[in-house]
Design a protein around this motif. Structure first.
Motif, mmCIF file in Angstrom:
data_model
loop_
_atom_site.group_PDB
_atom_site.id
_atom_site.type_symbol
_atom_site.label_atom_id
_atom_site.label_comp_id
_atom_site.label_asym_id
_atom_site.label_seq_id
_atom_site.Cartn_x
_atom_site.Cartn_y
_atom_site.Cartn_z
ATOM 1 N N TYR A 62 0.846 -1.196 0.000
ATOM 2 C CA TYR A 62 0.000 0.000 0.000
ATOM 3 C C TYR A 62 0.880 1.243 0.000
ATOM 4 N N VAL A 63 0.558 2.184 -0.881
ATOM 5 C CA VAL A 63 1.296 3.435 -0.978
ATOM 6 C C VAL A 63 0.299 4.566 -1.177
ATOM 7 N N GLU A 64 0.559 5.701 -0.535
ATOM 8 C CA GLU A 64 -0.275 6.880 -0.775
ATOM 9 C C GLU A 64 0.608 8.105 -0.915
ATOM 10 N N SER A 65 0.096 9.080 -1.640
ATOM 11 C CA SER A 65 0.829 10.309 -1.861
ATOM 12 C C SER A 65 -0.171 11.432 -2.066
ATOM 13 N N ASP A 66 0.193 12.642 -1.626
ATOM 14 C CA ASP A 66 -0.678 13.781 -1.868
ATOM 15 C C ASP A 66 0.138 14.982 -2.316
ATOM 16 N N ASP A 67 -0.524 15.852 -3.073
ATOM 17 C CA ASP A 67 0.118 17.030 -3.645
ATOM 18 C C ASP A 67 -0.991 17.998 -4.035
ATOM 19 N N VAL A 68 -0.603 19.204 -4.431
ATOM 20 C CA VAL A 68 -1.604 20.173 -4.892
ATOM 21 C C VAL A 68 -2.074 19.845 -6.308
ATOM 22 N N ASP A 69 -1.273 19.089 -7.070
ATOM 23 C CA ASP A 69 -1.614 18.681 -8.424
ATOM 24 C C ASP A 69 -1.823 17.167 -8.445
ATOM 25 N N LEU A 70 -2.915 16.706 -9.059
ATOM 26 C CA LEU A 70 -3.215 15.279 -9.083
ATOM 27 C C LEU A 70 -2.160 14.496 -9.849
ATOM 28 N N TYR A 71 -1.674 15.033 -10.946
ATOM 29 C CA TYR A 71 -0.649 14.329 -11.731
ATOM 30 C C TYR A 71 0.664 14.212 -10.957
ATOM 31 N N ALA A 72 1.013 15.232 -10.183
ATOM 32 C CA ALA A 72 2.216 15.166 -9.347
ATOM 33 C C ALA A 72 2.036 14.130 -8.240
ATOM 34 N N ALA A 73 0.824 14.039 -7.692
ATOM 35 C CA ALA A 73 0.538 13.028 -6.663
ATOM 36 C C ALA A 73 0.657 11.624 -7.246
ATOM 37 N N ILE A 74 0.188 11.447 -8.470
ATOM 38 C CA ILE A 74 0.288 10.139 -9.130
ATOM 39 C C ILE A 74 1.747 9.788 -9.388
ATOM 40 N N ASP A 75 2.529 10.752 -9.865
ATOM 41 C CA ASP A 75 3.955 10.516 -10.105
ATOM 42 C C ASP A 75 4.676 10.118 -8.821
ATOM 43 N N SER A 76 4.409 10.841 -7.751
ATOM 44 C CA SER A 76 5.042 10.549 -6.465
ATOM 45 C C SER A 76 4.625 9.174 -5.957
ATOM 46 N N MET A 77 3.340 8.826 -6.118
ATOM 47 C CA MET A 77 2.833 7.527 -5.688
ATOM 48 C C MET A 77 3.531 6.408 -6.459
ATOM 49 N N VAL A 78 3.697 6.574 -7.762
ATOM 50 C CA VAL A 78 4.332 5.542 -8.585
ATOM 51 C C VAL A 78 5.801 5.378 -8.204
ATOM 52 N N ASP A 79 6.493 6.476 -7.919
ATOM 53 C CA ASP A 79 7.892 6.384 -7.485
ATOM 54 C C ASP A 79 8.010 5.619 -6.171
ATOM 55 N N LYS A 80 7.131 5.923 -5.224
ATOM 56 C CA LYS A 80 7.140 5.212 -3.943
ATOM 57 C C LYS A 80 6.822 3.733 -4.143
ATOM 58 N N LEU A 81 5.840 3.457 -4.994
ATOM 59 C CA LEU A 81 5.453 2.078 -5.257
ATOM 60 C C LEU A 81 6.600 1.307 -5.906
ATOM 61 N N ASP A 82 7.297 1.943 -6.817
ATOM 62 C CA ASP A 82 8.439 1.305 -7.477
ATOM 63 C C ASP A 82 9.497 0.919 -6.459
ATOM 64 N N ARG A 83 9.797 1.809 -5.529
ATOM 65 C CA ARG A 83 10.783 1.503 -4.484
ATOM 66 C C ARG A 83 10.307 0.343 -3.603
ATOM 67 N N GLN A 84 9.018 0.327 -3.243
ATOM 68 C CA GLN A 84 8.485 -0.750 -2.399
ATOM 69 C C GLN A 84 8.526 -2.096 -3.129
ATOM 70 N N VAL A 85 8.183 -2.099 -4.421
ATOM 71 C CA VAL A 85 8.186 -3.339 -5.198
ATOM 72 C C VAL A 85 9.608 -3.873 -5.337
ATOM 73 N N MET A 86 10.563 -2.983 -5.620
ATOM 74 C CA MET A 86 11.959 -3.419 -5.736
ATOM 75 C C MET A 86 12.470 -3.968 -4.398
#
Length: 107
Positions: A62-86
């Motif tokens: 499970y990963v969550e991320s928040d930002d003022v821009d939805l696309y930036a939040a999605i990018d940050s979430m994917v980066d965190k998820l990538d680190r967790q999966v690796m």
């Protein structure tokens, strides 16, 4: 793999759906044991939030991320998820490698 994208207080447009799908494909390409993925996109006043739950064999990531821009939040979430999966993949590899190493020393 089953992908479910939902929105809370935000409409999930085809552009957002395609953006999330393309970003998640990059992560899932690293790891083929993914059974399902659940993504929740939400808006809370000035904060855009993106959450993902990745179901793999034996664990849910499970990963969550928040930002003022939805696309930036999605990018940050994917980066965190990538680190967790690796990290999960490395831990599983080390565990299997140690088991094989232990078996060979017993013989």
């Amino acid at each position: 793999m089953n992908l479910n994208i939902t929105g809370h207080h935000v409409e999930v447009s085809p552009a957002i759906r395609e953006y999330v799908t393309n970003k998640l494909d990059r992560v899932i390409r690293h790891f083929d044991n993914v059974t399902s993925v659940g993504v929740i996109l939400s808006v809370e006043k000035l904060k855009q939030k993106a959450e993902v739950t990745l179901h793999v064999r034996g664990k849910d990531i499970y990963v969550e991320s928040d930002d003022v821009d939805l696309y930036a939040a999605i990018d940050s979430m994917v980066d965190k998820l990538d680190r967790q999966v690796m990290k999960y993949k490395q831990k599983a590899f080390d565990h299997n490698h140690d088991a094989l190493k232990h078996q060979s020393t017993e013989l």
